[in-house]
Every structure is written in structure tokens, then in C-alpha cells.
Design an enzyme around this catalytic site. Sequence first.
Site, PDB file in Angstrom:
ATOM      1  N   SER B  50       0.859  -1.187   0.000  1.00 13.67           N
ATOM      2  CA  SER B  50       0.000   0.000   0.000  1.00 13.67           C
ATOM      3  C   SER B  50       0.887   1.226   0.000  1.00 13.67           C
ATOM      4  O   SER B  50       1.853   1.307   0.765  1.00 13.67           O
ATOM      5  CB  SER B  50      -0.894   0.013   1.235  1.00 13.67           C
ATOM      6  OG  SER B  50      -1.443   1.313   1.400  1.00 13.67           O
ATOM      7  N   GLU B  51       0.567   2.191  -0.846  1.00 12.95           N
ATOM      8  CA  GLU B  51       1.463   3.331  -0.996  1.00 12.95           C
ATOM      9  C   GLU B  51       1.694   4.109   0.288  1.00 12.95           C
ATOM     10  O   GLU B  51       2.687   4.814   0.414  1.00 12.95           O
ATOM     11  CB  GLU B  51       0.944   4.262  -2.091  1.00 12.95           C
ATOM     12  CG  GLU B  51      -0.379   4.920  -1.780  1.00 12.95           C
ATOM     13  CD  GLU B  51      -0.941   5.664  -2.988  1.00 12.95           C
ATOM     14  OE1 GLU B  51      -1.661   5.024  -3.764  1.00 12.95           O
ATOM     15  OE2 GLU B  51      -0.646   6.843  -3.162  1.00 12.95           O
ATOM     16  N   ALA B  52       0.788   3.976   1.258  1.00 19.15           N
ATOM     17  CA  ALA B  52       0.991   4.688   2.522  1.00 19.15           C
ATOM     18  C   ALA B  52       2.226   4.180   3.263  1.00 19.15           C
ATOM     19  O   ALA B  52       2.752   4.875   4.130  1.00 19.15           O
ATOM     20  CB  ALA B  52      -0.232   4.539   3.409  1.00 19.15           C
ATOM     21  N   THR B  84       7.608   3.609  -0.676  1.00 17.31           N
ATOM     22  CA  THR B  84       6.720   2.882  -1.599  1.00 17.31           C
ATOM     23  C   THR B  84       6.680   3.513  -2.983  1.00 17.31           C
ATOM     24  O   THR B  84       6.759   2.813  -3.985  1.00 17.31           O
ATOM     25  CB  THR B  84       5.283   2.844  -1.044  1.00 17.31           C
ATOM     26  OG1 THR B  84       4.872   4.179  -0.745  1.00 17.31           O
ATOM     27  CG2 THR B  84       5.200   1.995   0.202  1.00 17.31           C
TER      28      THR B  84
ATOM     29  N   ASN C 123       1.189  12.162  -5.409  1.00 15.72           N
ATOM     30  CA  ASN C 123       1.700  11.834  -4.074  1.00 15.72           C
ATOM     31  C   ASN C 123       3.222  11.813  -4.038  1.00 15.72           C
ATOM     32  O   ASN C 123       3.841  12.337  -3.115  1.00 15.72           O
ATOM     33  CB  ASN C 123       1.179  10.461  -3.625  1.00 15.72           C
ATOM     34  CG  ASN C 123      -0.204  10.539  -3.007  1.00 15.72           C
ATOM     35  OD1 ASN C 123      -0.662  11.609  -2.610  1.00 15.72           O
ATOM     36  ND2 ASN C 123      -0.882   9.402  -2.928  1.00 15.72           N
TER      37      ASN C 123
END
Lengths: 256, 256, 320, 320
Positions: B50-52, B84, C123
Site C-alpha cells: 500500500s502506498e501509505a 513505496t 503523491n
Amino acid sequence: MVKYTKIEFLTACAASHVRDGENVFGGTGMPLLAALLAKETHAPHINLISEAGFIDAHPRNVPLSVADSRYYYGCAAAIGLIETLGFILQAGRIDVGFLGAAQIDEYGNLNTTYIGPYEKPKVRLPGSGGGNDIASCAKRLVIMMTHDKRKFVKKLDYMTSPGHLEGPGSREKWGLIGGGPEVVITDMCQMDFDPETKKIRLMTVHPGYTVDDVLDNVMFDLIVPEKVPQTPEPTEEQIRIMHELDPHGVYLGKGK
Amino acid sequence: MVKYTKIEFLTACAASHVRDGENVFGGTGMPLLAALLAKETHAPHINLISEAGFIDAHPRNVPLSVADSRYYYGCAAAIGLIETLGFILQAGRIDVGFLGAAQIDEYGNLNTTYIGPYEKPKVRLPGSGGGNDIASCAKRLVIMMTHDKRKFVKKLDYMTSPGHLEGPGSREKWGLIGGGPEVVITDMCQMDFDPETKKIRLMTVHPGYTVDDVLDNVMFDLIVPEKVPQTPEPTEEQIRIMHELDPHGVYLGKGK
Amino acid sequence: MSRIINTHSGTARCSQLTEAEVYDKVITMEEAVKMVHDGDGLFWGGFGYQRAPIAFAHELVRQKKRNLTIYTCGSEIDIEIMVGAYVLSRLEIAFVAIEALGLANNVRRRVAEGAIEIEDYSNLAMAMRFLGGALNVPFMPIRTLMGTDIVNKSRYRGDKKLKVIDCPFTGQKVCLVPSVQPEFSIVHVQRVDKNGNAQIDGIVGEDLEGSRCGKKLIVLAEEIVGEEEIRHSPSRTAIPAMYVHHIVVLPFVAHPMQCHNYYDYDLEHLMMFHKMTKTEEGWQEYLDEYILGVDNHFEYLNIVGWERLHSLRAKRPWGY
Amino acid sequence: MSRIINTHSGTARCSQLTEAEVYDKVITMEEAVKMVHDGDGLFWGGFGYQRAPIAFAHELVRQKKRNLTIYTCGSEIDIEIMVGAYVLSRLEIAFVAIEALGLANNVRRRVAEGAIEIEDYSNLAMAMRFLGGALNVPFMPIRTLMGTDIVNKSRYRGDKKLKVIDCPFTGQKVCLVPSVQPEFSIVHVQRVDKNGNAQIDGIVGEDLEGSRCGKKLIVLAEEIVGEEEIRHSPSRTAIPAMYVHHIVVLPFVAHPMQCHNYYDYDLEHLMMFHKMTKTEEGWQEYLDEYILGVDNHFEYLNIVGWERLHSLRAKRPWGY
């Protein structure tokens, strides 16, 4: 009168340049001992940082390496180089850093890389390590050197770390964020820098040495102000505490 | 014959694009459920990221957010976005990523930012999030969309994430490291991309739909190959497992 | 509000204080928010549902701050609250929505009425902008965004939004994104000592870089712990005290979002929020009830109800 | 040497394997070193006295590797050993010496005889070069080096050593340092699971970035632990398995340097090493006795003596 060795004298002298509450890059060797001495005496609230990643360290034994595990126990954070050299140092958060050097020129530029021509060096020295970064970014830089004519040169064999470069305005030209060298401590004297010319200037002479001793041991024209006071001597307390910090005499030598 | 809802069908269909041993960016929603389903069935060794910041996650409850604590327990590492999206994704280590979109054009470029003109948008959508980064860098990209004529447009209102841009050579021109979109899954069909033109191409049609249904619902010229097989249906086992993964029907809805 | 701040450990850029002047960094939420001036920029910590500084957003609304700029990767109902109450005028972000629930309704309305401008990044781009700010360099290179409208279109930064250059080493295209060093960084953590040494449980998102990029850092902590607890595990310190200017200690700072190892999100409240914000009237009702209708965070928690809050408390070993 | 490598957790760039082909990553030191080819570049982990991959250096010497390039911030007797035995021909480093003891005698001699070339950077510059490599961008910006001979002089990289540019956003001078992505990263850690998830105790130096920048990563671990141990504390994982290609498990990998929480440095041995290397003859004697005279790391440890090694074991809570 207090009895002291040359190394004890220099350690106390270096400690006097650390102010309470400062963020200090201690490194290893005499500067580290000086920072620890300052913390135990006049500057209890310094934040001692080692570039390997230790922040707000309180080593109970004197470390030999910037990465020494002795820095770990009781420190506030243990991270890495991007943190210490990037987020902390390059962001302008270090108040004072210490460096040694094999050669220094009249603007406080330092060589820790080669003796002899770059193309065919006579001696390979350690190199920059974090030295260039500290000299570029620390608000104040304290330089510690053995006083030897061959080390105070008109032209460095190699400029590893920036002092005041070519004089006024040259640090600004390269956008260096730190203030540059503030003081040079040797076994003969303390020197600072003339605010106008950014050239090195005699500040105090250690007990037992004269202004002429110093002038005989530099290869450039040293600025000598009208009054050159004697460097203050260490106190009994300072000597006692520094030996408690280095009980095995790793830095101070065996005999007291 | 297996009974299934549209969402169950799409989840199983998406799961089929995950291969064993792959590093997968799951995100949230249906793609995450698809990745989890794949892991429980034909691809037990995927590394779900997960990118978090979660790496090799095995959530026991289905997460609602990429940062959901449900990703934490039992994962192999919990770090952050630089890890990530930088060290993993931008370095080319993600095999497959999933994205949804509000608009897609014939090269698989995606809009998740605005409907209407940029200067005076009618609807603000979520924006890129990690979408642009995933579309730029993942080796393969799987796109999931509701099939609606207004979403399959000739020209995007805003290009958030790169598909094949303007066709052959244009990803290379910008040095994008990933392979770009491989498949688009809608509630009517699966589409892939013609290797020559990089334009979107019909691949399979879901049970209950015809090629004409699909053609009526795109606003550009869709390439239709001679043979368009029917998309395989989910198995009983897949449906059972996906409901075990989403027992409260957060993504699948309440009724089975 | 001008408390002298310093710590046992010394504080960057504030080094002339003597021992008698060493004050505690711990202040109230009201005091912390008072330091923010209209027009300031804020790095906004937390990611997705995790460690969102909701209580800080509430207080910004109560103190009627205006024209703030938020810098973050993605935030959800915290941005909805601040945008809905006209606290923000600019966003430099990658993502705003309520994951799993739907679009950010307040943002959608405020964009349509021209009340906020959003400068769009991804992001990775935002995380790198914070990394650049923390490193005190003017930009960072990335290999995404190129070829898309994130490069081609700009809201108000113009040609300072980003630059695509040819790499002087490889000749490849590289995108340079400008570093961010806003007036404040607002970061929510699990626990902190009185000096500001902070531990974060679970993922850090972009908060390591973000906490170091602001000119001042305000840490919001669920819990204050003794210095010994921090110094016993120095490898767990995510934010050393030297970066921290002020500390606010409050429980349930992130409610209705989650805080790993402390509490789960309040899905019922979130769904209610999302439903109410579908209309301006519904949002105003929420605003009056939960934010303007209370004087402080504890009153908000009272309205939410301690039984509900208790039911959200994290269970071991799962942390939610 | 071509074992198929993959794991339970999946491996980047190696994703087509089916379950039957999932092999363990754990190999012997001899096998690991055999993978290194003459002429390869190696990111070299550890910093100062901490976690130096000495045992790997020994095996490189025993296998008579030649013309390797080492990329690291600073290393000490590991570089001395490899340079002394003519394993290395190029160094891109910031520092080489034996801290507290003195100059690196072997390096000094090999430089004087022209056997190695050193491209000089600073610690920040090297750390950023590894960060750039890990991020897969071609360069990183820094604000140091400028004005000095590190910019003005280059050994073999020529104008690819670094570039000083005017920042396109601010107009300020910025120094761009080229990223490093060598054939291998060699990193020594405290413990690892069979998949490669690795924990590092104490400071990380530049090893987080360094472990991610190499095309292949070989992890040297003091100890192998069960996967449960890793997954119980995922926030402690410094290097996730997906980066790790091979694992070598051996005790006292860093001797005579230290490994936090495992053993202290062997100051007596270090001083002996430094003294012996003052002459070429002394160095050759050390080389014959401790490196070439043994077949493997355990034989080296036998010569050092297990009583000595036992006395170096770290004491709690200090970790040294």
C-alpha cells in the site's frame, strides 16, 4: 597555579567555544571531548549530534568513532546520515561544528585530502568525510590544528572544505548557508577572522608562547591586532572532569 | 451455472490479472479486494503493497484506506511514501498497479481530477493521489471503470495519469519507466491495447453484453478484433472467498 | 502568545537561552492555533484515514483563520472541514476525497464557486517536495508527471509549479518539483516526551519529511511520556526534539479518523459527515453542531460521546 | 552459481516463478562472493566502526577479485584490506582512515604507487548519491562542495563527477551529484528472516539508501530469525525482503569492528592492524596470517580466538 598538559589545555580551550543550548557536531577525538567537557560544565543543555545518526547523545564512555555504539545508550534518536547531514546540518540547524585539518590557508580554507600535487599525491589523507558539509553549513566553525609552519600555508595542495574561500562575498556567491570559520585553535594560539577581509587574525596566545613564535610558524601574513591577550588557562575542575570523561586516556594520554 | 452480481464478476475478473509472485499496488476498493482474492486463490505469493507504507501486507479485514491500520498487523514492513512510491515504484519494482478513472481516452490516458474546463471546472474529482506515479512507473497497469459513454472520451477534460499518451514512442520520449496500461476492465468488457498503435482494443465481452453494446458506449473508434471471446465467469470458490474477505459487504454490498 | 520555548535538549535557531529560561514546549490547542496567521502555509500531516490532525482543523475553524495554504499528499475530512469553513484558499495536494465513501463534497462546491484554488501534484511529487524542503535544497527530481496535464496546466504557481529539464548527466527528461518550506508543519503522533521527541506507530506516510520542512513544527500527541521511555528506544524516535517548537497533548485528535494503536476510525460518523456534506445546508448543520457549537476539543468529544469513543479504542495486537 | 531466487514474499524483477521454484535466499559467503565479477561496482555498507562487512572483504581477497569499485561514505579497515590486496582499483568515497588511530596506511601506499584512483566526495554527497540511486533518478541536489576542489578536480569521472548549476526556481547555485546504482549492495545487519526482511539496531548510517540503490542486494546477517519475529514489529524492518537477493548468515561479520547489540570493536586487534600496516611487510604478514592463511570466516574467528570474541559480546542495556 594549575598544572596541565598541552592536550588538556587545548581541550578546555575548545570547550569554551561551545555555548549552552547549542546544537553541536562533535565528531571524535579532541572536539568530542571538548563538547562533552562543555556539557559537564558551562553548557549542560547542548544537543550533541554525531553525523552517523545519533541525536542528543550522552555517551558514558568516550566514543572512538562517529558511529560508535557508545553514542547510542540514552540518546534521544538514532537515525542516519540523511537526517544528520541533510535535515539537520544542511537545513542550517547546527550552531557549531569542529574540524581538524592538515593544511589551512589565510581564509580558513582546509585541506584534509592530499599532500602534494593532485595528479601525483605524496600522501593520501582521510578526505572530507562530513568536513566539507560541516564547513559549508554550520553557523560557526571551530578549527583545531597542530601548529606547524607547513600547515599554515599560502596555498593549499587541495581545498577540501570551504573557509572564507577567496574572502568577502565568496561564500555568498556559492550560496553556502553557514557562517564559515570563527576560530582556529592551535597548540600556540587562538586565531579568529578579520570581519572586513575575512583573513585569519591572531586572537590570543597560549601561556608560554609569544606573538613572534606564532608569526614564525605561519607561511602567510597573519593579522596581528594591537592587543593580543593570553589565552585563559583551564581550571582544576575542567581537568578533573575531562579525565573522568576519558578515564583510559584514549585522547588525553595515560598520565594526568 | 454460477450466480454472481456485477461487482463479484468484476472483482474476479480483476483478480485474474494478478500473477503469482508479483509486487502489487492494491490501493483500496475493488482492486484491493481483487488482489486479496488473487492471493487467496491462484497467486499466494504476491507482495501486496500500500502506498501509505505497508509492504507485504496480509490484512485480516478489508482496509478502507491505503493508510488503514488493517494493513499493519502481520505485514513485513511499515514505512512511508518515499519508500513505496520512490524506492519501490519509481525504481521499477512494481509489477502491477490498479487505477480507476472518471474519463479515459483511446490511448488509455486517465482523468481523475476535473470534469469541465480547467479554468472553471464543473466537478472537482479526487486528483492524482499516487495515480500518476503508478501509471508512470508500474510495469503493467490495470484500469477499472464503470462503462459509460461519457467516460470513454475522445479528449480528456484533464489528463491526470499517462496511458500511452499520444501513441507509440511517447512514453519513451518522457522517459516513463513503466509499460503503461495493459488492460481496461469495465462492467461490459475487457479491453487491451493494440501493440502497433497503442490504441485501445476490445478483448473480451462479459456475459450478457454484445460487441455493439460496447461500441455504443465509447466516444472514440474502438478497435474490434475478428474474434472477441466471452470473459470467463467467476467460480463458486472465488465468490465464497471474496465474501469471506469482505464479510460486512463494504465493497461487495450486503446481499450475496 | 510569545512563550519562550526551549528544552533540555536545546532547540535549533534558539540557542542563547540560559537554564532559568528553559520553558516547557507543551501548550494548549488554542495557544498553538493562535500562532498561525492568516495567509500562512501549513504542511499537513497524516495520510488517508491515519493520524489526521482533525482537532487542529476544528480549532482553525473556531478561530476563523483565513487564506491558509495546505501542503499535503492527501487528506480527507480535515480538508473538507477547513475548505468548507473558508479557512483555506489554496491547496497544493495530490488527493482529496473520502476514501471508500466518495468525493469531497465541500471541496467540490468551493472549487465550483471559486473559493479555493488547487495546485495539483501527485503523491510522489508532494512527498519529494517535502523531502526537498527538509533537506533545504530548492527542488527535487522525479520521473513521473511528465506528459500529462499536471505538467501542462498550472493554477497560480505558473512556471514555478515544476520544470521539466534534460538531465545534465544522462540527457533523459527529468521533472524538477520545487521544495516546500511553509510557516508551519502540523503533525499528529502517538506519543512525545516533554522535549518533543516523538514516536509514530504504524506507517509514517510523508510525515518524516513533512515534520522537518516547516519553519516551525507543532506536534499533536495523544500521550506524553517520560524522557526515559524515549531514550530507552532511541531508534523509535521519528521526530527528534530539536525540530519541535510546540507540543499539544490531547486524546482522539484524529477522530473520526484513526490513530494506530490508539483508536480506529468512526465509520458511522464518517458516513454521517459525508452524507451531511452533500448539501451546503447539511454541512452548515454539521459545522454548527460539532465545530462552532463547542468551545474546544473535549466538548467535541463529549458530543461524540465517550461510550462511542471507548468502543473505538484499538485492540492488541492489531492496533485498530 | 545460478540458484533461482525468490521468496514467499515475491521478488522484484523476478516474478514469473511458480511455487515449486521458490528457493531459499540463504547462501554461503563463498557463494555470495562468487557472484561478484571483476570490474563490478559495490555499494559498501556500514559506517565508521559500525557494521563493517569485514568478512565479505576477506572473502573478496581470498577469491582474488580485481578492479572492483567501492561506493561508500566512509570505511576503514575494510577498505584497507581490499585496497591492500589489490581487490579495488577505484573508490568513490568521502573518507578513509582508521578513526582515533590514524591514516589508512595501505590506501596511502596504493595511492602513491598509482594502484587505486579515488574520486572524492563528501559524506552528504555520497549519501545523496545513494538516495538518488534508490529513487532511480539520475542526480540529487545538494548545497555543499561548492567553491572547493571537490568541485574543481576530478580523477576519472571528468564532467560526470558533479555539476554546479543555477537553480531554475531560485537562481541560487546548486550542486548536482550523480546517483549511484552499482551492480551490488553489500549491507551488514543484525538479523534477518529467511525472506530477507532485515532489522538494523543502532544507527543506519547511509545503509537504508545504499541497500536500495544496488542492482542486487546481498545482506550479511549476524542472526536469522523466524518470520513471526519480523512481522510482529514491522516498523522495525529496515530492509524489506523485496530488495534482498541473497542472505549470508555468519557471526562476527564485522570483527574487528563492532555490531550494535552484538559485539564491541576489538581495539587491540585494530591497533595491531594499524601498526602492522605501517609497512608493506607488516601488511603482508597480516594478510597471510588472518586472510589468506584461512579458508573461511570461521577459521578467521578461530585464529582471533573465541575467548577474545566472547569478551567482546555486547552488554545490555548499552549495546557494546
